[in-house]
Write an enzyme that holds these catalytic residues in place. Structure first.
Site, PDB file in Angstrom:
ATOM      1  N   HIS A  21       1.438  -1.285   0.157  1.00 13.80           N
ATOM      2  CA  HIS A  21      -0.235  -1.017  -0.009  1.00 13.80           C
ATOM      3  C   HIS A  21       1.032   1.322   0.197  1.00 13.80           C
ATOM      4  CE1 HIS A  21       0.007  -0.694   4.823  1.00 13.80           C
ATOM      5  NE2 HIS A  21       0.992   0.406   4.662  1.00 13.80           N
ATOM      6  N   HIS A  26      -1.463   5.223   9.127  1.00 18.38           N
ATOM      7  CA  HIS A  26      -0.737   5.653   9.872  1.00 18.38           C
ATOM      8  C   HIS A  26      -0.529   6.712  10.715  1.00 18.38           C
ATOM      9  CE1 HIS A  26      -0.571   2.632   6.621  1.00 18.38           C
ATOM     10  NE2 HIS A  26       1.141   2.301   6.446  1.00 18.38           N
ATOM     11  N   HIS A  48      10.251  -3.973   3.958  1.00 20.46           N
ATOM     12  CA  HIS A  48      10.454  -2.184   4.067  1.00 20.46           C
ATOM     13  C   HIS A  48      11.093  -1.302   5.393  1.00 20.46           C
ATOM     14  CE1 HIS A  48       6.118  -2.218   4.787  1.00 20.46           C
ATOM     15  NE2 HIS A  48       6.393  -0.511   4.913  1.00 20.46           N
ATOM     16  N   GLU A  95       3.927  -4.985   8.614  1.00 18.93           N
ATOM     17  CA  GLU A  95       2.692  -5.185   7.998  1.00 18.93           C
ATOM     18  C   GLU A  95       2.506  -6.320   7.518  1.00 18.93           C
ATOM     19  OE1 GLU A  95       2.436   0.179   6.717  1.00 18.93           O
ATOM     20  OE2 GLU A  95       3.344  -1.201   5.510  1.00 18.93           O
TER      21      GLU A  95
HETATM   22  C1  DHB Z   1       6.391   3.713   2.699  1.00 13.60           C
HETATM   23  C2  DHB Z   1       5.454   2.580   2.035  1.00 13.60           C
HETATM   24  C3  DHB Z   1       4.505   2.358   3.375  1.00 13.60           C
HETATM   25  O1  DHB Z   1       4.139   0.747   3.506  1.00 13.60           O
HETATM   26  C4  DHB Z   1       3.942   3.525   3.815  1.00 13.60           C
HETATM   27  O2  DHB Z   1       2.893   3.121   4.654  1.00 13.60           O
HETATM   28  C5  DHB Z   1       4.579   4.451   4.104  1.00 13.60           C
HETATM   29  C6  DHB Z   1       5.490   4.542   3.179  1.00 13.60           C
HETATM   30  C7  DHB Z   1       6.896   4.204   1.633  1.00 13.60           C
HETATM   31  O3  DHB Z   1       7.654   2.633   0.633  1.00 13.60           O
HETATM   32  O4  DHB Z   1       8.244   5.084   1.280  1.00 13.60           O
HETATM   33 FE    FE Z   2       2.486   1.381   5.952  1.00 12.46          FE
END
Ligand code: DHB
Ligand code: FE
Length: 312
Positions: free
Chosen positions: A12, A59, A193, A240
């Site tokens: 997302h 978030h 990530h 996540e």
């Molecule tokens: C990013 C990915 C995410 O799932 C998020 O909530 C905020 C930022 C990113 O890759 O920048």
């Molecule tokens: Fe996220």
């Protein structure tokens, strides 16, 4: 009876929403990402769910550090897009399904999962980006949406096992709803990530791929992964991924993986996407096809009878 016919997993990443909103989808960097969802949009247009239950994380848009529910179910009639700092995204307001949401709340809480009931909530990129990836950019969303917000932003998030079991309770709830509704459930977020700190930019494709393999074939194995392994292997925000286990828990033990896509990176994140169908959906499809075939055969027979009568 309502039934969950399929599950969709999707990252997302907020920059995907920004690329859409700022007309950058044809740039090579973004085309690589969006083209991976062309087939998924076709699948969704054919599947035509009545309701999407979208498991995502807020978030710090609707909630803040002052109040962090572990599992919060959206029971409102509508959910407007949240202002995440650049104004609300130009996407349609999501229409909820308060009756089904209230039914799920009752069933799941009586099954001893203490959901938070949310009667007013704005939804952020965690929900709106996967909606765009699967439904495109329509003027109105083609189905109702029940958001399920999960805390994965502040320790301690729920365990993968708890998520998986909640998925099972949601399925039971949906299947005890009397109206005939086709429901698709989304798990969003991930894959690997890390957005801040010395390991910012971390991506672990090997881990991601094995997660996707097991999601289809051996999800119970994934339910035993402790938080620390997600953090170490998939980065701080890789946690996540536990949300995908709610989606998986709501499906049959054995599912058909009908589509998968993986690309690195979008923004800081490995983009993962999967579509899993319950076998009963496939069974219903082949039953419909068989019914169609026998109808055709009967029509051919009738035409033959009429033609031979005409010759007599
Ligand atoms: C990013 C990915 C995410 O799932 C998020 O909530 C905020 C930022 C990113 O890759 O920048
Ligand atoms: Fe996220």
């Amino acid at each position: 009876m309502a039934s969950i016919i399929a599950g969709v997993g999707s990252s997302h990443v907020p920059a995907i929403g920004a690329a859409l909103d700022n007309g950058r989808t044809e740039e090579p960097y973004w085309k690589r990402v969006f083209s991976g969802f062309d087939k998924s949009k076709q699948w969704m247009a054919q599947t035509k769910p009545d309701v999407a239950i979208v498991v995502y994380n807020d978030h710090a848009s609707a909630f803040s550090v002052e109040m962090i529910p572990t599992f919060a179910l959206g029971c409102a009639a509508e959910f407007p897009p949240a202002d995440e700092g650049w104004g609300p995204r130009p996407v349609p307001v999501l229409k909820g399904h308060p009756e089904l949401a209230a039914h799920i709340t009752q069933s799941v809480i009586l099954d001893e999962f203490d959901l938070t009931i949310v009667n007013k909530m704005e939804v952020d990129h965690g929900l709106t980006v996967p909606m765009n990836l699967l439904f495109g950019t329509p003027k109105e969303w083609p189905c109702r949406v029940i958001p399920l917000a999960v805390n994965v932003v502040m320790y301690p998030p729920p365990t993968g096992h708890r998520c998986y079991m909640l998925g099972k309770a949601i399925r039971k709830a949906v299947e005890s709803y009397p109206e005939d509704l086709k429901v698709v459930i989304f798990g969003t977020g991930g894959l690997s990530h890390q957005i801040s700190g010395p390991r910012a930019g971390l991506i672990n494709s090997k881990w991601d791929k094995s997660f996707l393999d097991n999601l289809t074939k051996d999800p119970k194995k994934l339910t035993r992964i402790p938080h620390i392994d997600y953090m170490r292997e998939a980065g701080a925000e890789g946690i996540e991924m536990v949300m995908w286990l709610i989606m998986r828990g709501a499906l049959d033990d054995k599912v058909d993986e009908v589509y998968r896509f993986y690309t690195v990176p979008a923004s800081n994140t490995a983009v993962g996407h999967i579509i899993l169908e319950n076998r009963r959906k496939a069974a219903a499809k082949s039953k419909r096809a068989a019914a169609g075939r026998s109808k055709q055969a009967a029509a051919r027979k009738a035409a033959h009878r009429i033609a031979s009568k005409g010759r007599r």
